[in-house]
Scaffold this active site. Structure first.
Site, PDB file in Angstrom:
ATOM      1  N   ASP A 287      59.318  -5.254  -1.241  1.00 51.72           N
ATOM      2  CA  ASP A 287      58.707  -4.228  -2.083  1.00 51.72           C
ATOM      3  C   ASP A 287      57.505  -4.875  -2.780  1.00 51.72           C
ATOM      4  OD1 ASP A 287      58.124  -1.948  -3.544  1.00 51.72           O
ATOM      5  OD2 ASP A 287      60.189  -1.581  -4.160  1.00 51.72           O
TER       6      ASP A 287
HETATM    7  C1  NOJ Z   1      57.332   0.256  -5.319  1.00 52.70           C
HETATM    8  C2  NOJ Z   1      58.474   1.152  -4.923  1.00 52.70           C
HETATM    9  O1  NOJ Z   1      59.701   0.577  -5.348  1.00 52.70           O
HETATM   10  C3  NOJ Z   1      58.537   1.415  -3.439  1.00 52.70           C
HETATM   11  O2  NOJ Z   1      59.527   2.384  -3.206  1.00 52.70           O
HETATM   12  C4  NOJ Z   1      57.204   1.846  -2.910  1.00 52.70           C
HETATM   13  O3  NOJ Z   1      57.296   2.120  -1.534  1.00 52.70           O
HETATM   14  C5  NOJ Z   1      56.199   0.735  -3.183  1.00 52.70           C
HETATM   15  N1  NOJ Z   1      56.097   0.531  -4.617  1.00 52.70           N
HETATM   16  C6  NOJ Z   1      54.817   1.041  -2.594  1.00 52.70           C
HETATM   17  O4  NOJ Z   1      54.217   2.052  -3.290  1.00 52.70           O
END
Ligand code: NOJ
Length: 762
Positions: A287
């Site tokens: 992530d």
């Molecule tokens: C953080 C989030 O937890 C995740 O779900 C998301 O895909 C990413 N940011 C990218 O935006």
């Protein structure tokens, strides 16, 4: 011989001419030799180029900075995330496939969570349809729209089981139930990836957040998870597995730790479970910034240690990377990571690009310049009819006393509430490519549907008056009326008094049901509860339309209302869909995919709990049973619940046999009759309880369901076939077994009111 051929392709055939490149010129057998192709490419890469492939970088909608273009040209970036118009993506892709030494294409990923240009209802709402065709339709359209904007991958589906509504991200998931979420996971992956992932209108699914993110302590985002293995395997892991079994090409690794070890450095999770036990061969992506967060987690002291931990554990690609670029070259030299570990990660990245068809045509989804849309937000690019069709299936009728709904289209309706005219909020939490002015608000939808009647409006309340909260959620998300709440409520009451019926649209702004939006309360925020009390006092019939992304504790407010309709965040066509249900052009059929607790203190409150040694049994004594003494036990609305404008009756269950032998099955049938005056759909739900086993088993678990349409007066017999696989669970040794003994079959139109029969597994 083949090697030479691939090499030749890489250095000559790959050179693009014009805006459409060239890999179409590849000999036809190349596509059949992914592994060989990838190996050949890896053999030509420098260490720096390999590490470059492991990095994902944010792209904005602006023209790319020179520094980004240079990094791509130098082979230092493997993929982009974000949403950029096609001309911007094309420039970036040009740098990769025309300028960089090995001409390896980028891929473009983005959060396409519940629609792209056309915003569909949030996932919690989609789950309320219990209609796999509707969910598939929303996913397919999202894939078509996203790919038409040059995107190759979506960071979805999010299949985290969510049982704590304080967590703002329950809105992004499909609810609390393992079986329902697993079924949806498969459907969504297939919808995104289409019949072949390399098709120009397919996008790769990236299932997330692996693993257990929905179980963060106290519903606090980014928190820790501590969970028994039995519960993980039985309740939380199956949806990820289902998505991968359906062929999801990639996995996003969660931000939480699991029993003390961050997911991003968790060798058990990333190697033993994902690769060895489940046989996953696709790509793992951290992530956002998660590799660096290993320092904050306290498992690495430095960026070097963080990068080493992530790489060794199995994070192939680092989103918003710092430390892979900085530290992997040194780690490789010092032996902190091996060449093989890096090559393995590169293999996964290149393999994903291969599967997405990017080596054949890097511009497969970006398209050619002459076909770029003149206006990315053009109406003609939207799928309004489909969005409306799906949205009306997501609405859940929670209360309808004396058949107050549907309303007539004439007369005077007072529409009250801070969310009634909000085009932003109705889109829901992940709708970055949506345009608020293209949303049909509830006000717009009702107004358009009314015949000769009139719709009068008052805002009634602000969503929050706490300036700290406004600052946190963002002033652009919360537009407050500067009048005092007394003035606003007075105005609303005046408007209500002129009407035949009052509709109050209440709930949460979308920014409250989002990432980083955990709440300590499940009450209606701001002065909305006071507003409802004041509207009730007018004596006018009162209908509540809830707009929210999590279960809310609306026990008091629902008592004051004649009817309550859960509308979630219903997307671009939300207002029309709501009007369809409010005026009876569509008979509501949604069922809750999550329990509504009476208060925040009841959490966790999910239907598939264990019995305990001292269960509270409805109608029985409460003292010395497992419940709270200061509130009625049980949920406000149970899982699987939702009313219709018609009524259904259920026969008793008939079992084809009372004894189930292994390798055989038992049929459970029940006859459902529409005893009302309207045609309607309902969801027949099959639950099973394993009465005595080697470990305590839940009081019921959903095992199957069928959504059926019954004409007024019509009856249908629904049959469920149950075999041993439906009875299996992970025992204390984590063996997946069905244990002989009594099983109770429960069938109902929600999880609470069920008919029951038993059989025995020999
Ligand atoms: C953080 C989030 O937890 C995740 O779900 C998301 O895909 C990413 N940011 C990218 O935006």
């Amino acid at each position: 011989m083949k090697k030479v051929m691939f090499q030749a392709i890489l250095f000559s055939g790959f050179i693009v001419s014009g805006s459409h490149p060239v890999l179409a010129a590849l000999p036809p057998n190349v596509a059949r030799h992914k592994a060989e192709f990838v190996e050949n490419l890896i053999n030509q890469m420098t260490v720096k180029e390999k590490i470059g492939q492991l990095r994902q970088r944010f792209v904005s909608s602006e023209m790319p900075e020179a520094e980004v273009l240079q990094a791509i040209t130098d082979g230092q970036i493997g993929a982009m995330f974000g949403s950029a118009p096609r001309p911007v993506s094309r420039v970036l892709q040009d740098a990769a496939v025309r300028q960089s030494r090995l001409k390896i294409p980028l891929f473009f990923g983005f959060d396409v969570i519940h629609g792209h240009r056309t915003i569909f209802p949030i996932n919690l709402a989609l789950a309320s349809t219990w209609d796999m065709d509707a969910i598939a339709l929303s996913g397919r359209i999202a894939a078509k729209e996203a790919s038409a904007d040059g995107l190759d991958m979506t960071f979805a589906p999010m299949v985290d089981i969510g049982r704590d509504p304080r967590w703002g991200r329950v809105s992004e998931g499909f609810g609390e139930d393992t079986y329902l979420v697993s079924r949806i996971a498969r459907v969504v992956v297939n919808a995104f990836q289409g019949s072949t992932l390399s098709a120009s209108d397919s996008i790769m699914a990236c299932v997330k957040h692996f693993a257990l993110y929905g179980a963060v302590e106290g519903g606090r985002d980014y928190n820790n998870v501590d969970m028994s293995s039995a519960r993980m395997y039985q309740e939380y892991l199956p949806p990820y597995r289902a998505a991968l079994d359906a062929g999801a090409g990639s996995v996003m690794i969660a931000l939480n730790s699991i029993n003390g070890i961050p997911a991003n450095s968790n060798t058990w999770l990333l190697q033993n479970l994902l690769r060895k036990e489940w046989g996953f061969e696709g790509l793992t992506i951290s992530d956002h910034g998660a590799v660096a967060e290993l320092i904050e987690h306290g498992v690495g002291r430095t960026g070097k240690e963080a990068a080493q931990l992530a790489m060794v554990s199995g994070i192939n690609m680092s989103m918003s990377d710092t430390f892979y670029a900085q530290e992997l070259p040194g780690l490789l030299k010092s032996g902190g990571v091996t060449q093989q570990q890096i090559d393995n990660a590169v293999r996964r990245v290149l393999g994903a690009k291969y599967d997405m068809g990017l080596f054949e045509d890097p511009y497969r989804r970006i398209g050619i310049a002459s076909e770029d849309p003149a206006d990315i937000n053009a109406e003609s690019r939207l799928h309004r009819a489909q969005a409306r069709e799906v949205a009306r299936k997501t609405l859940v009728l929670l209360k309808n006393e004396k058949g107050r709904l549907p309303l007539k289209k004439d007369g005077v309706i007072a529409l009250i509430g801070p969310l009634a005219k909000s085009g932003v909020d109705i889109m829901g939490s992940w709708s970055a490519s949506g345009v608020a002015s293209q949303s049909v608000t509830i006000y717009d939808g009702l107004k358009k549907a009314m015949n000769n009647g009139s719709l009068i409006y008052a805002r009634g309340a602000n969503l929050t008056e706490d300036q700290e909260v406004v600052k946190y959620l963002g002033a652009s998300e919360i537009e407050n009326d500067s009048r005092s709440s007394a003035e606003m409520i007075d105005e609303a009451v005046r408007v209500a008094k002129q009407a035949d019926v009052v509709i109050a649209v209440v709930g949460e702004p979308r920014s409250m049901s989002h990432e980083a939006a955990s709440r300590t309360s499940l009450d209606l925020p701001g002065r909305q509860s006071e507003l409802i009390t004041a509207l009730y006092a007018t004596g006018k019939p009162l209908v509540l339309l809830l707009m929210n992304g999590r279960p809310l504790s609306i026990g008091k407010e629902q008592k004051l209302a004649d009817a309550v309709l859960e509308t979630w965040y219903s997307g671009t066509e939300g207002g029309n869909a709501v009007a369809d249900v409010v005026f009876g052009d569509y008979n509501p059929s949604g069922k809750l995919p999550t329990t509504f607790p009476r208060s925040v203190g009841q959490i966790p409150n999910y239907y598939s709990h264990l019995n305990t040694g001292r269960p509270y049994l409805p109608g029985g004594p409460r003292n010395y049973t497992s419940q709270y003494f200061d509130q009625s036990p049980g949920p406000l609305y149970p899982f699987g619940y939702g009313l219709s404008y018609t009524d259904f009756s259920l026969s008793e269950i008939t079992l084809s046999t009372q004894i189930l032998k292994s390798n055989k099955s038992v049929d459970a049938s029940i006859t459902v009759r529409n005893i009302g005056k309207r045609d309607g759909e309902t969801v027949v739900q099959l639950y099973i309880r394993d009465v005595v086993a080697s470990i305590s088993r839940p009081v019921k678990e959903l095992k199957n369901f069928q959504k059926i349409l019954l004409k007024a007066g019509e009856e249908k017999t629904v049959r469920f076939s149950i075999d041993e696989s439906d009875l299996k669970f992970f025992n204390a040794q984590l063996e997946y077994v069905a244990e002989p003994g009594e099983f109770r079959v429960q069938i109902g139109l929600d999880s609470q009111n069920v008919k029951e029969q038993s059989f025995e597994l020999l």
